[in-house]
Design a protein around this motif. Sequence first.
Motif, short mmCIF file in Angstrom:
data_model
loop_
_atom_site.label_atom_id
_atom_site.label_comp_id
_atom_site.label_asym_id
_atom_site.label_seq_id
_atom_site.Cartn_x
_atom_site.Cartn_y
_atom_site.Cartn_z
N MET A 1 0.86 -1.19 0.00
CA MET A 1 0.00 0.00 0.00
C MET A 1 0.89 1.24 0.00
O MET A 1 1.85 1.31 0.79
N PRO A 2 0.63 2.21 -0.87
CA PRO A 2 1.45 3.43 -0.90
C PRO A 2 1.51 4.10 0.47
O PRO A 2 0.54 4.07 1.24
N ALA A 3 2.66 4.72 0.76
CA ALA A 3 2.87 5.32 2.08
C ALA A 3 1.82 6.37 2.40
O ALA A 3 1.31 6.44 3.53
N GLU A 4 1.47 7.20 1.42
CA GLU A 4 0.47 8.25 1.67
C GLU A 4 -0.87 7.63 2.05
O GLU A 4 -1.54 8.09 2.99
N ALA A 5 -1.27 6.59 1.34
CA ALA A 5 -2.54 5.94 1.64
C ALA A 5 -2.51 5.31 3.03
O ALA A 5 -3.51 5.38 3.77
N ARG A 6 -1.40 4.72 3.40
CA ARG A 6 -1.31 4.11 4.73
C ARG A 6 -1.42 5.17 5.83
O ARG A 6 -2.08 4.95 6.86
N ILE A 7 -0.81 6.31 5.62
CA ILE A 7 -0.90 7.39 6.61
C ILE A 7 -2.36 7.83 6.77
O ILE A 7 -2.85 8.03 7.88
N ILE A 8 -3.07 7.97 5.65
CA ILE A 8 -4.47 8.37 5.69
C ILE A 8 -5.31 7.32 6.41
O ILE A 8 -6.16 7.63 7.24
N ALA A 9 -5.06 6.05 6.08
CA ALA A 9 -5.82 4.97 6.71
C ALA A 9 -5.55 4.90 8.21
O ALA A 9 -6.49 4.73 9.02
N ASP A 10 -4.30 5.04 8.60
CA ASP A 10 -3.96 5.00 10.03
C ASP A 10 -4.62 6.13 10.81
O ASP A 10 -4.95 5.98 11.99
N ARG A 11 -4.84 7.25 10.13
CA ARG A 11 -5.42 8.42 10.80
C ARG A 11 -6.84 8.14 11.31
O ARG A 11 -7.30 8.78 12.25
N PHE A 12 -7.52 7.20 10.68
CA PHE A 12 -8.87 6.85 11.14
C PHE A 12 -8.87 6.38 12.60
O PHE A 12 -9.87 6.50 13.30
N PHE A 13 -7.76 5.85 13.04
CA PHE A 13 -7.66 5.31 14.40
C PHE A 13 -7.00 6.28 15.38
O PHE A 13 -6.89 5.98 16.57
N ALA A 14 -6.56 7.45 14.88
CA ALA A 14 -5.87 8.41 15.74
C ALA A 14 -6.55 9.76 15.82
O ALA A 14 -6.46 10.45 16.85
N ASP A 15 -7.25 10.15 14.77
CA ASP A 15 -7.89 11.46 14.70
C ASP A 15 -9.26 11.41 15.38
O ASP A 15 -10.13 10.63 14.97
N ALA A 23 -12.99 -0.55 12.26
CA ALA A 23 -12.28 -1.39 11.29
C ALA A 23 -12.13 -0.64 9.97
O ALA A 23 -13.03 0.09 9.55
N ILE A 24 -10.98 -0.84 9.35
CA ILE A 24 -10.74 -0.38 7.98
C ILE A 24 -10.14 -1.55 7.21
O ILE A 24 -9.17 -2.18 7.67
N VAL A 25 -10.71 -1.86 6.07
CA VAL A 25 -10.16 -2.89 5.17
C VAL A 25 -10.11 -2.29 3.77
O VAL A 25 -11.07 -1.66 3.32
N TYR A 34 -4.61 -3.46 3.17
CA TYR A 34 -4.64 -2.79 4.47
C TYR A 34 -5.79 -3.39 5.27
O TYR A 34 -6.90 -3.56 4.75
N GLU A 35 -5.51 -3.71 6.53
CA GLU A 35 -6.54 -4.25 7.41
C GLU A 35 -6.15 -3.89 8.84
O GLU A 35 -5.08 -4.27 9.31
N ARG A 36 -7.00 -3.12 9.49
CA ARG A 36 -6.69 -2.70 10.86
C ARG A 36 -7.97 -2.59 11.67
O ARG A 36 -9.03 -2.24 11.13
N TYR A 37 -7.84 -2.88 12.95
CA TYR A 37 -8.99 -2.87 13.86
C TYR A 37 -8.67 -2.05 15.10
O TYR A 37 -7.51 -2.01 15.56
N ALA A 38 -9.68 -1.42 15.65
CA ALA A 38 -9.55 -0.73 16.92
C ALA A 38 -9.45 -1.76 18.05
O ALA A 38 -9.88 -2.91 17.89
#
Length: 330
Positions: A1-15, A23-25, A34-38
Motif C-alpha cells: 500500500m502506498p505510504a500516503e494511503a497508509r498514513i491516511i488509513a492509520d489516521r482513522f484510528f488516531a484522529d 475497522a478499515i479494510v 490494508y486491514e486494521r482494527y480498533a
Amino acid sequence: MPAEARIIADRFFADRRLAETRAIVVLKDGVPIYERYAPGYNATTRLIGWSMSKSITATLVGQLVGEGKLSLDAAPVFPEWANDARRAITLRHMLHMSSGLSHRESSPQPELDDTIRILFTDRAQDAARWSKAKPLEAAPGARYEYSTATSILLADKVQRTLSPGLTNPEARKKAMRAALISRLMIPAGMPSLLCEYDNAGTMHGGSLCHATALDWARFGQLYLNKGVASGQQVVPAAWVDFVGTPAATDSGYGGHFWLNRRRPAGRDVALFPTQGPADAYAAIGHLGQYVIIVPSKRLVVVRLGKTQDDVLEPVRVALGRLVNSLPDSR
C-alpha cells in the motif's frame, strides 16, 4: 500500500474527528492491502451494517430478477395492493426509494418514526405487514423518500418468492437463512453474514445484517467483479449496472446503493462527489458504515464504526482522500 494511503488509513484510528472507527479494510484487485482494527475488535468480530443491509436485500432481488422469478416493472408487487392506487408500485420504484408509500424515517422525535417502530417498538412483531398497509402519499415514481420499511418489504417479497405459502415464522427464518447461505454466503465467501428477523419470520433487510469487516469487503468485491465470485456469476452483470445507475428521482442514489454523484439541493451528501472518482458507489449504513466500490481503481474500501451522523462529514472526506490516494488501474 502506498505510504500516503497508509498514513491516511492509520489516521482513522488516531484522529478524534474520525472516531469511533472500529475497522478499515482495503482490497486492491481482490487482495487485502490494508486491514486494521480498533482495540476490542478483530477479523472475527461481526459488525452491524445498519443500512448496508439494504444492499444485501437488493442483491437477493437482483438474483431473482435474473432468474425470471421477479420483474422490475411488474405490478402489483403484493396482492394486498391490487385494488387501490398502490397497484402501480413496482420493484423498480421500491429499489429507487420512490414507492410513494407514506413513511417517516427519522425526525427529532424518534419514538414516533416508522423506522424505530418497525424495528424496536409497537410495530416490530410483524414489520412487513404493518409496512404493507401504509397508504400512498405520492404517486409511485414521482418522489424520492428514503425508507427502511421499503427494504423490509423487499425482503418479504424475496422470502415469499423463494418459499411461497410458508407462513410459520420459524420455518420462514430457516428457509431464508438457507437461501442466504446458498445464494450469497457460500458463493461470495461471506460465511459470517448474519441477518436478524422479526417475530413473523421476515428478515430485517433494511438494517440488521452483521458480518466481519473482511466479509463486508468481499461483498464489495462481488460487485467490483461484475457479480462474479470464484468463477461463478452470483449476481447478474446487468444487475450490477442497474444498482450503479442513478434513480430518476435522485442522481446520487441507485438501486439500494449510493452513488458518488451530486444529489439534488437540500439532500445530505452521501459520499465525496467533489473529490471523485465518478464511478465510485457504495453500500452505506447509519453511524458511518461504508463499503465503497471503485471500478476505475479496482478498489474496495470498508470503514465500520460508530460516528453520529451529524458529525460524519470528516469521515466522508477522509474516505475520499483514502480512495484518491490509491492509483487508477491500468
